[in-house]
Design a protein around this motif. Sequence first.
Motif, PDB file in Angstrom:
ATOM      1  N   GLY A   1       0.782  -1.175   0.016  1.00 20.37           N
ATOM      2  CA  GLY A   1       0.199   0.055   0.192  1.00 20.37           C
ATOM      3  C   GLY A   1       0.981   1.217  -0.011  1.00 20.37           C
ATOM      4  O   GLY A   1       1.714   1.362  -0.644  1.00 20.37           O
ATOM      5  N   ARG A   2       0.449   2.031   0.917  1.00 22.86           N
ATOM      6  CA  ARG A   2       1.147   3.477   1.009  1.00 22.86           C
ATOM      7  C   ARG A   2       2.394   3.307   1.967  1.00 22.86           C
ATOM      8  O   ARG A   2       3.370   4.214   1.956  1.00 22.86           O
ATOM      9  N   THR A   3       2.897   2.094   2.354  1.00 23.82           N
ATOM     10  CA  THR A   3       4.060   1.921   3.040  1.00 23.82           C
ATOM     11  C   THR A   3       5.010   1.455   2.235  1.00 23.82           C
ATOM     12  O   THR A   3       5.158   0.499   1.531  1.00 23.82           O
ATOM     13  N   LEU A   4       6.371   2.371   1.989  1.00 17.85           N
ATOM     14  CA  LEU A   4       7.318   2.405   0.948  1.00 17.85           C
ATOM     15  C   LEU A   4       8.860   2.184   1.877  1.00 17.85           C
ATOM     16  O   LEU A   4       8.518   1.838   3.087  1.00 17.85           O
ATOM     17  N   SER A   5       9.573   2.403   0.972  1.00 18.03           N
ATOM     18  CA  SER A   5      10.824   2.371   1.561  1.00 18.03           C
ATOM     19  C   SER A   5      12.151   3.363   0.857  1.00 18.03           C
ATOM     20  O   SER A   5      11.435   3.725  -0.316  1.00 18.03           O
ATOM     21  N   LYS A   6      13.067   3.569   1.629  1.00 18.82           N
ATOM     22  CA  LYS A   6      13.922   4.531   0.829  1.00 18.82           C
ATOM     23  C   LYS A   6      14.335   3.989  -0.491  1.00 18.82           C
ATOM     24  O   LYS A   6      14.388   4.684  -1.466  1.00 18.82           O
ATOM     25  N   THR A   7      14.628   2.359  -0.276  1.00 21.72           N
ATOM     26  CA  THR A   7      15.249   2.089  -1.794  1.00 21.72           C
ATOM     27  C   THR A   7      14.206   2.192  -2.968  1.00 21.72           C
ATOM     28  O   THR A   7      14.500   2.533  -3.884  1.00 21.72           O
ATOM     29  N   LEU A   8      12.793   1.939  -2.524  1.00 19.34           N
ATOM     30  CA  LEU A   8      11.780   2.003  -3.563  1.00 19.34           C
ATOM     31  C   LEU A   8      11.746   3.565  -4.068  1.00 19.34           C
ATOM     32  O   LEU A   8      11.551   3.815  -5.128  1.00 19.34           O
ATOM     33  N   ASN A   9      11.735   4.557  -3.259  1.00 16.75           N
ATOM     34  CA  ASN A   9      11.374   5.779  -3.392  1.00 16.75           C
ATOM     35  C   ASN A   9      12.767   6.305  -4.255  1.00 16.75           C
ATOM     36  O   ASN A   9      12.440   6.970  -5.239  1.00 16.75           O
ATOM     37  N   ILE A  10      13.712   5.770  -4.013  1.00 22.47           N
ATOM     38  CA  ILE A  10      14.887   6.250  -4.804  1.00 22.47           C
ATOM     39  C   ILE A  10      14.660   5.597  -6.085  1.00 22.47           C
ATOM     40  O   ILE A  10      15.081   6.378  -7.228  1.00 22.47           O
ATOM     41  N   ALA A  11      14.251   4.431  -6.377  1.00 25.58           N
ATOM     42  CA  ALA A  11      14.151   3.669  -7.752  1.00 25.58           C
ATOM     43  C   ALA A  11      13.059   4.499  -8.458  1.00 25.58           C
ATOM     44  O   ALA A  11      13.188   4.581  -9.650  1.00 25.58           O
ATOM     45  N   ASP A  12      12.113   4.978  -8.020  1.00 28.14           N
ATOM     46  CA  ASP A  12      11.061   5.550  -8.701  1.00 28.14           C
ATOM     47  C   ASP A  12      11.492   7.061  -9.212  1.00 28.14           C
ATOM     48  O   ASP A  12      11.296   7.474 -10.349  1.00 28.14           O
ATOM     49  N   VAL A  13      12.521   7.713  -8.291  1.00 25.33           N
ATOM     50  CA  VAL A  13      13.030   9.187  -8.752  1.00 25.33           C
ATOM     51  C   VAL A  13      14.057   8.645  -9.795  1.00 25.33           C
ATOM     52  O   VAL A  13      13.747   9.466 -11.011  1.00 25.33           O
ATOM     53  N   LYS A  14      14.499   7.682  -9.826  1.00 28.84           N
ATOM     54  CA  LYS A  14      15.675   7.298 -11.317  1.00 28.84           C
ATOM     55  C   LYS A  14      14.867   6.985 -12.198  1.00 28.84           C
ATOM     56  O   LYS A  14      15.363   7.140 -13.443  1.00 28.84           O
ATOM     57  N   LEU A  15      13.610   6.274 -12.075  1.00 25.94           N
ATOM     58  CA  LEU A  15      12.844   6.046 -13.076  1.00 25.94           C
ATOM     59  C   LEU A  15      12.239   7.205 -13.905  1.00 25.94           C
ATOM     60  O   LEU A  15      12.137   7.428 -15.140  1.00 25.94           O
ATOM     61  N   ILE A  16      11.674   8.160 -13.002  1.00 25.61           N
ATOM     62  CA  ILE A  16      11.455   9.466 -13.572  1.00 25.61           C
ATOM     63  C   ILE A  16      12.358  10.262 -14.447  1.00 25.61           C
ATOM     64  O   ILE A  16      12.207  10.515 -15.491  1.00 25.61           O
ATOM     65  N   LYS A  17      13.650  10.184 -13.778  1.00 25.02           N
ATOM     66  CA  LYS A  17      14.708  10.781 -14.669  1.00 25.02           C
ATOM     67  C   LYS A  17      14.981  10.145 -15.705  1.00 25.02           C
ATOM     68  O   LYS A  17      15.457  10.839 -16.690  1.00 25.02           O
ATOM     69  N   GLU A  18      15.125   8.596 -15.645  1.00 27.12           N
ATOM     70  CA  GLU A  18      15.179   7.938 -16.866  1.00 27.12           C
ATOM     71  C   GLU A  18      14.166   8.295 -18.190  1.00 27.12           C
ATOM     72  O   GLU A  18      14.630   8.370 -19.298  1.00 27.12           O
ATOM     73  N   MET A  19      13.081   8.719 -17.969  1.00 30.03           N
ATOM     74  CA  MET A  19      12.315   9.176 -19.083  1.00 30.03           C
ATOM     75  C   MET A  19      12.591  10.663 -19.368  1.00 30.03           C
ATOM     76  O   MET A  19      11.931  11.035 -20.055  1.00 30.03           O
ATOM     77  N   ASN A  20      13.613  11.186 -18.962  1.00 34.59           N
ATOM     78  CA  ASN A  20      14.248  12.738 -19.268  1.00 34.59           C
ATOM     79  C   ASN A  20      13.150  13.695 -18.622  1.00 34.59           C
ATOM     80  O   ASN A  20      12.976  14.637 -19.057  1.00 34.59           O
ATOM     81  N   MET A  21      12.280  13.221 -17.582  1.00 36.25           N
ATOM     82  CA  MET A  21      11.515  13.987 -16.899  1.00 36.25           C
ATOM     83  C   MET A  21      12.424  14.993 -15.950  1.00 36.25           C
ATOM     84  O   MET A  21      13.499  14.354 -15.357  1.00 36.25           O
ATOM     85  N   ASN A  22      12.034  16.112 -15.542  1.00 35.83           N
ATOM     86  CA  ASN A  22      12.708  16.715 -14.428  1.00 35.83           C
ATOM     87  C   ASN A  22      11.746  17.408 -13.321  1.00 35.83           C
ATOM     88  O   ASN A  22      12.151  17.994 -12.416  1.00 35.83           O
ATOM     89  N   ALA A  23      10.454  16.829 -13.324  1.00 34.34           N
ATOM     90  CA  ALA A  23       9.553  17.235 -12.300  1.00 34.34           C
ATOM     91  C   ALA A  23       8.629  16.501 -11.901  1.00 34.34           C
ATOM     92  O   ALA A  23       8.184  15.480 -12.696  1.00 34.34           O
ATOM     93  N   VAL A  24       8.041  16.325 -10.796  1.00 36.84           N
ATOM     94  CA  VAL A  24       7.211  15.436 -10.191  1.00 36.84           C
ATOM     95  C   VAL A  24       6.105  16.200  -9.364  1.00 36.84           C
ATOM     96  O   VAL A  24       6.600  17.144  -8.655  1.00 36.84           O
ATOM     97  N   ARG A  25       5.041  15.995  -9.338  1.00 32.97           N
ATOM     98  CA  ARG A  25       3.781  16.440  -8.470  1.00 32.97           C
ATOM     99  C   ARG A  25       3.551  15.597  -7.739  1.00 32.97           C
ATOM    100  O   ARG A  25       3.204  14.110  -7.882  1.00 32.97           O
ATOM    101  N   MET A  26       3.246  15.647  -6.293  1.00 30.42           N
ATOM    102  CA  MET A  26       2.936  14.743  -5.337  1.00 30.42           C
ATOM    103  C   MET A  26       1.337  14.713  -5.425  1.00 30.42           C
ATOM    104  O   MET A  26       0.724  15.597  -4.915  1.00 30.42           O
TER     105      MET A  26
END
Length: 917
Positions: free
Chosen positions: A319-344
């Motif tokens: 659910g909404r319980t995540l981890s530092k590892t998963l959060n870092i991986a998500d940021v890397k995936l966002i940047k891999e798409m050549n994105m520079n921004a994210v909305r919460m």
Amino acid sequence: MIRNLFLIAVTALLSLQAIAQDTQYQYLSGTDKDKTVTWDFLINTGMKSGSWNKIQVPSNWEQQGFGTYNYYKDTQNPEETGQYKYKFKVPRSGADKEIFIVFEAAMTEAEIKINGKLAGPIHQGGFYTFQYNITSLLNFNDENLLEVKVSKQSTDKSVNNAERKADFWLFGGIFRPVYLKIYPKTHIDRIAIDAKANGSFNLDAYTENAVAGSVAKAQVQKLNGEKVGVEISSKIIGQNTVTALKGQFKEVKLWNAESPNLYQVVVTLNDANGRLIHRTIQKFGFRTAELRPHDGFYVNNKKVIFKGVNRHSECPESGRTLSKTLNIADVKLIKEMNMNAVRMSHYPPDPSFLEACDSLGLYVINELTGWQAKYDTEVGTKLVKELVVRDVNHPSIVMWANGNEGGFNFNLDTLYSKYDNQKRLVIHPWERFNGTDTKHYPDYNYVVNTVLYGNDVFFPTEFMHGLHDGGHGAGLDDFWSMMMKHPYAAGGFLWSFADEGVTRLDRNGEMDIQGNAAPDGILGPHREKEGSFYTIKEIWSPVQIAMKDLPSNFDGKVSIENQYSFTNLNQCSFEWRLSKLPNPAANNQQSIVASGKIKGITLSPGEKGFLSIPLPANWKSNDVLYLTAFDAFKQEIYTWSWAIKIPALPLINNAITKSKIEVSENNKALTLSVDGISYQFDKKTGYIQNVRNAKSEISISGGPALAGVKCELKEFKHYVSVDDYIIEPVYNNEAKFKVKWIFSSGKHAKLDYEYSVSGEVDFMGITFNYPEENITGMKWEGNGPYRVWKNRLKGTTFGVWNNDFNNTITGESWKYPEFKGYYANVFWVTVKNKQSPFTVYTSKKGTFFQMLKPQKAAGATNNNTTPAFPDGDLGFLDGISAIGTKFQAAEKLGPQSQKNIQLNYTWNKGSLWFDFR
């Protein structure tokens, strides 16, 4: 020597003293989804209710097998309540400290007791960090009992309207960590930093119990501890006051999403005699973020374009319980798409996600919850404070969102600046507000209109709704091109990052995506990459290359454009490769014949220039040219590919003695046999109906049929032409369809075809039938490995690909790439099957191949994301259909999304060669 030892000892003692005066943390729960602690638990309704049990904390209790699943509204068991118990000890040394218990988040209403006594007022709001001073409630010589009562429904109706009538999963439980925060009696409660691009540094230190005459100090450092500039200090003027620390720094490295330079500041509280009382350390970045009305959004005095995505904090199993590892991986995936921004969307995320945005580089819109309904002013005032106070020092956060889509309490707008000394912009997503136009889900015409007449800074905070395989990459090319013509453009944010799938423990782990409510992601629930992932990566590449095909006089010079905001392309690098591709019968992989590296050229943001590839003289003898760009951190930006030539048709083994062509017929069919292969044609339709080789029957039939057009056979002609045998069905003139089969011993069966259509059509070309149940896979030379749509052609790579059969429906099953659909620029394709594999070669670049027809998604409520396909199973096409989004049909998405249009009767010609051996 003695003096040196003395200095070392003093330094070590001072270091230990400083550490001793740091804030101490004692975790009562685990730290994330992978590191949990067992507590006692009782739930009143739903799964495993009615008796005390064990639960892992942090967690959403549904994902621990308790309670009831709800999406959008608490329709089932709205009164669900969980009770937690946990025993803990506090060291005796804590008796002279101030001890706070901190909950990083609990859904939705939480009552906290320590040793049977309330820790403070019941907390309302499920996504926010809250704390209580529990010093007076603790036993320092014995165990302490923590009791927590968590209710999904709040007694405050506005909290329920804002949080629990919303288009996302409505979980329950203590889903982020719980810990004790142990301070000295006199301490720094919190700090707020405003460090600007001009080097100015302003820090507000909020102290507790500090007496007048005490001194607050701040030393800016690099992350390795090296001091930057001089220490700043200021005297405390009274208890529980705010102390301002101001300084000016030269030649600092600025923070932006392309170069996320971070510093840290060590803030100390000292008594009048200089003795250290308390110390805290905070990372930050020097940067200025501002909206300039009727202009754009600026970071460090340079206009930036948000290439962003909306991201829910969610994992299928936890659910909404995540981890530092998963959060870092998500940021890397966002940047891999050549994105520079994210909305919460639509609540503040884990702190570790924001830390990853700080360190890896993403611009963030942080958001107060309020999905189409708002908090009232009393509870909203508290939650705004909790939001901003927790996250104020993240340089990645460039603006605050006060709710979403009408969930705006205007009385809260001015409160953000009360706690944010940077005075960041506050927006209302989907509304024109504060100089912004953040319209949600505009169609293409809205974008055209606002480009012409809009006066506000334009950045839709939700657009290109990615339901199933629609939206996201499909249509983005046109939208983005038009959006960038807006005089006050600031980019936009796609909806959304990943499908909100949840593994239901009440359904044996079934993945639930709530029909068409939650499969909106560019990625699947476990971050499986859809085709749009790579389309976005190409469209939003900061290095732009517009060359679609190699010109006949190509000399190695490639026109490129720098679409970074801060980075010169001399910080990037490139690599080129020439490759030969295997033929259909080969088991070997493609080979790299030549390659080289190229230094980035000096090209400032916004400039265009030429990159020269030093190709060898014989480069045209190869099949494909690849060019890869790498950023300043050696991460791939994108790889472009260009076919060099159409592959030569492989010869049939010359050792085979030429055979006689034999023809037989009856009233219904004609059978032709040559080189051990027989072909049967239906004389009523002119279509091939069956093929047989020495191994097996091959059930290809029903073609060539003109896609989307019913043709009436006028005459079935067949005749000898020198050494060839011709089969030439003749169709009525209205069909404008010509077909000629040519059979020769020692050669592949050849099909020449011509057709003409006029007006608007979904697709153009010819098709055949072949039983889906026999197909096991396909191998092809062309663009892949993902399928394409008319409005999503970017993001694929030219090469030889091999996909196994699957019946994936995007967003409802997640074996990617999907098998069924349209494929681009196919030169040959081998249809793998249970009978006998066969290969078809094409005669021209740009041919689309249709492999079967994707099934309509079970959750689709309209046909927007179910594009048109020909009736046949295997198609060789010159035009294909576009796909729409959840809210808009394809024709609303711009030029590339329109049907194929031919205003005059123009003959489309092509040839196919069939290898049925």
